[in-house]
Design a protein around this motif. Structure first.
Motif, short mmCIF file in Angstrom:
data_model
loop_
_atom_site.label_atom_id
_atom_site.label_comp_id
_atom_site.label_asym_id
_atom_site.label_seq_id
_atom_site.Cartn_x
_atom_site.Cartn_y
_atom_site.Cartn_z
N THR A 52 0.80 -1.23 0.00
CA THR A 52 0.00 0.00 0.00
C THR A 52 0.83 1.28 0.00
O THR A 52 0.32 2.35 -0.31
CB THR A 52 -0.96 -0.03 1.22
N GLY A 53 2.13 1.19 0.36
CA GLY A 53 2.95 2.40 0.43
C GLY A 53 2.34 3.34 1.46
O GLY A 53 2.02 2.94 2.58
N ALA A 54 2.13 4.60 1.05
CA ALA A 54 1.54 5.58 1.97
C ALA A 54 0.01 5.49 1.99
O ALA A 54 -0.66 6.36 2.56
CB ALA A 54 2.01 6.98 1.61
N GLY A 55 -0.58 4.47 1.35
CA GLY A 55 -2.00 4.18 1.52
C GLY A 55 -2.95 4.85 0.54
O GLY A 55 -4.17 4.82 0.73
N HIS A 56 -2.41 5.43 -0.56
CA HIS A 56 -3.29 6.20 -1.46
C HIS A 56 -4.36 5.35 -2.13
O HIS A 56 -5.51 5.78 -2.26
CB HIS A 56 -2.45 6.92 -2.52
N MET A 57 -3.98 4.15 -2.55
CA MET A 57 -4.96 3.29 -3.25
C MET A 57 -6.00 2.77 -2.25
O MET A 57 -7.20 2.74 -2.54
CB MET A 57 -4.19 2.12 -3.88
N GLY A 71 -1.88 -3.43 3.33
CA GLY A 71 -0.73 -4.22 3.75
C GLY A 71 0.57 -3.71 3.13
O GLY A 71 0.59 -3.17 2.02
N ASP A 72 1.67 -3.89 3.85
CA ASP A 72 2.99 -3.52 3.33
C ASP A 72 4.03 -4.19 4.23
O ASP A 72 3.69 -4.67 5.33
CB ASP A 72 3.18 -1.99 3.36
N ILE A 73 5.29 -4.24 3.76
CA ILE A 73 6.34 -4.80 4.61
C ILE A 73 7.17 -3.72 5.30
O ILE A 73 8.04 -4.02 6.10
CB ILE A 73 7.31 -5.74 3.83
N THR A 74 6.91 -2.45 4.96
CA THR A 74 7.73 -1.37 5.53
C THR A 74 6.93 -0.64 6.62
O THR A 74 5.89 -0.02 6.33
CB THR A 74 8.15 -0.38 4.41
N ASP A 75 7.42 -0.72 7.86
CA ASP A 75 6.68 -0.14 8.99
C ASP A 75 6.41 1.35 8.80
O ASP A 75 5.32 1.84 9.11
CB ASP A 75 7.47 -0.33 10.30
N GLU A 76 7.42 2.07 8.28
CA GLU A 76 7.24 3.52 8.12
C GLU A 76 6.11 3.84 7.14
O GLU A 76 5.42 4.85 7.28
CB GLU A 76 8.55 4.17 7.63
N MET A 77 5.96 2.98 6.11
CA MET A 77 4.87 3.18 5.15
C MET A 77 3.53 2.91 5.83
O MET A 77 2.55 3.65 5.63
CB MET A 77 5.04 2.24 3.95
N LEU A 78 3.47 1.86 6.65
CA LEU A 78 2.21 1.55 7.35
C LEU A 78 1.84 2.70 8.29
O LEU A 78 0.65 3.02 8.45
CB LEU A 78 2.33 0.22 8.09
N THR A 81 0.29 5.32 6.20
CA THR A 81 -1.06 4.89 5.81
C THR A 81 -2.05 5.13 6.95
O THR A 81 -3.17 5.62 6.72
CB THR A 81 -1.03 3.40 5.42
N ALA A 82 -1.63 4.79 8.17
CA ALA A 82 -2.52 5.01 9.33
C ALA A 82 -2.82 6.49 9.49
O ALA A 82 -3.96 6.89 9.79
CB ALA A 82 -1.87 4.43 10.58
N LYS A 83 -1.81 7.35 9.24
CA LYS A 83 -2.02 8.82 9.35
C LYS A 83 -3.04 9.28 8.31
O LYS A 83 -3.91 10.10 8.59
CB LYS A 83 -0.69 9.55 9.06
N LEU A 84 -2.90 8.74 7.09
CA LEU A 84 -3.82 9.14 6.01
C LEU A 84 -5.25 8.72 6.35
O LEU A 84 -6.20 9.50 6.17
CB LEU A 84 -3.37 8.50 4.69
N ALA A 85 -5.40 7.49 6.85
CA ALA A 85 -6.74 7.00 7.20
C ALA A 85 -7.36 7.89 8.29
O ALA A 85 -8.54 8.25 8.21
CB ALA A 85 -6.66 5.55 7.66
N ALA A 86 -6.55 8.27 9.28
CA ALA A 86 -7.07 9.11 10.37
C ALA A 86 -7.43 10.50 9.84
O ALA A 86 -8.50 11.04 10.15
CB ALA A 86 -6.02 9.21 11.48
N ALA A 87 -6.54 11.05 8.99
CA ALA A 87 -6.79 12.41 8.46
C ALA A 87 -8.06 12.45 7.64
O ALA A 87 -8.75 13.46 7.60
CB ALA A 87 -5.60 12.85 7.62
N ARG A 88 -8.39 11.35 6.96
CA ARG A 88 -9.59 11.34 6.10
C ARG A 88 -10.78 10.68 6.79
O ARG A 88 -11.79 10.42 6.15
CB ARG A 88 -9.29 10.59 4.80
#
Ligand code: SAM
Length: 270
Positions: A52-57, A71-78, A81-88
């Protein structure tokens, strides 16, 4: 997936996670809205976004479906993604540590699996497609967006071996910029792979996207010598690669080129 490949991906994307959150190519790219239209999501769907990277899709699908696992393997990307979900305010979006070749989910548990601008990092595309098939419900859909290598449409008149050479040159160009790049095949390879695993192609589109060379190399924190070599390949490298990438400079001398993005929606049969 070997630990080495995972480590290369994490070290490349870990430091760059915040840049991907704001990257226009990822946050606003034309493929984002279009793949949602093509996948025709339903309100009761359970969706998985792989890499998912930064979660845009994941965030683009979330308003249209019941739930999305990003899902992703990079913790910083997850974390991005969590920040984006919260912001929206997307309370139906969750994150999960998930490697594309060994998805930690039950068989037949999703209506849609999507994956955008990431599969070229995966070490084994056939294994990834097999995992997508496994976690999809019968009749479920797979929505793929990724950069692809040149085919005869892009290089008319090129022989099969010239196309193979151009595919190799394109992938070497990408790998020089990003050591975690694996392999981006031409479109027909994706289609053959999906069909051989029992998928039917529901929709297929492709378009060129303009890349600003400066931000493309900056996002991956390329060393100055790498930037010089990438610039040389674009402006004086193999003629077929340049025909494919269409490098050009604006009045200020800024360099631009074009990558080809493939959009596929495939249906899992019974
Ligand atoms: C360019 S970003 C993804 C962009 C994102 N899908 C979007 O649409 O904006 C590539 C992502 O792939 C992830 N990745 C690379 N290899 C992976 C693998 N084998 N399994 C899961 N994620 C992977 C990286 O951690 C990174 O976050």
């Amino acid at each position: 997936m070997t630990k080495d490949v995972t480590a290369v991906v994490r070290s490349q994307f870990g430091v760059a996670a915040a840049d991907y959150a704001t990257s226009d190519v990822h946050a606003k790219g034309e493929s984002l809205a279009r793949i949602v239209e093509l996948a025709a999501p339903q309100q009761n769907w359970r969706v998985l976004d792989v890499a998912t990277g930064a979660g845009h899709m994941a965030a683009a699908f979330a308003p249209h479906v019941a739930s999305v696992v990003a899902g992703d393997i990079t913790d910083e990307m997850l974390a991005e993604t969590a920040k984006l979900a919260a912001a929206r305010n997307l309370s139906n979006m969750t994150t999960a540590k998930a490697e594309a070749g060994a998805l930690p989910f039950e068989d037949e548990s999703f209506d849609l699996v999507c994956c955008r601008l990431a599969a070229h990092h995966f070490p084994d595309l056939a294994r990834f497609v097999g995992e997508v098939r496994r976690v999809l419900k019968k009749g479920g859909r797979f929505a793929l967006v990724d950069n692809v290598a040149p085919d005869a449409q892009q290089l008319p008149g090129a022989s099969a071996s010239e196309l193979d050479d151009a595919t190799a040159a394109y992938n070497a160009f990408e790998k020089l910029r990003d050591p975690s790049h694996g392999f981006a095949p031409p479109p027909e390879t994706w289609i053959a792979l999906l069909k051989s695993d029992g998928f039917a192609i529901v929709a297929r589109e492709q378009f060129g996207k303009e890349l600003d060379f400066e931000s493309w190399v900056t996002r991956m924190r390329c060393a100055p010598s790498t930037v010089t070599e990438l610039d040389r390949i674009l402006t004086a490298g193999s003629p077929n690669l340049r025909k494919f990438l269409k490098p050009r400079r604006d009045e200020s001398g800024a360099l631009y080129f074009t990558l080809q993005e493939l959009l596929l929606v495939a249906g899992k049969g019974a």
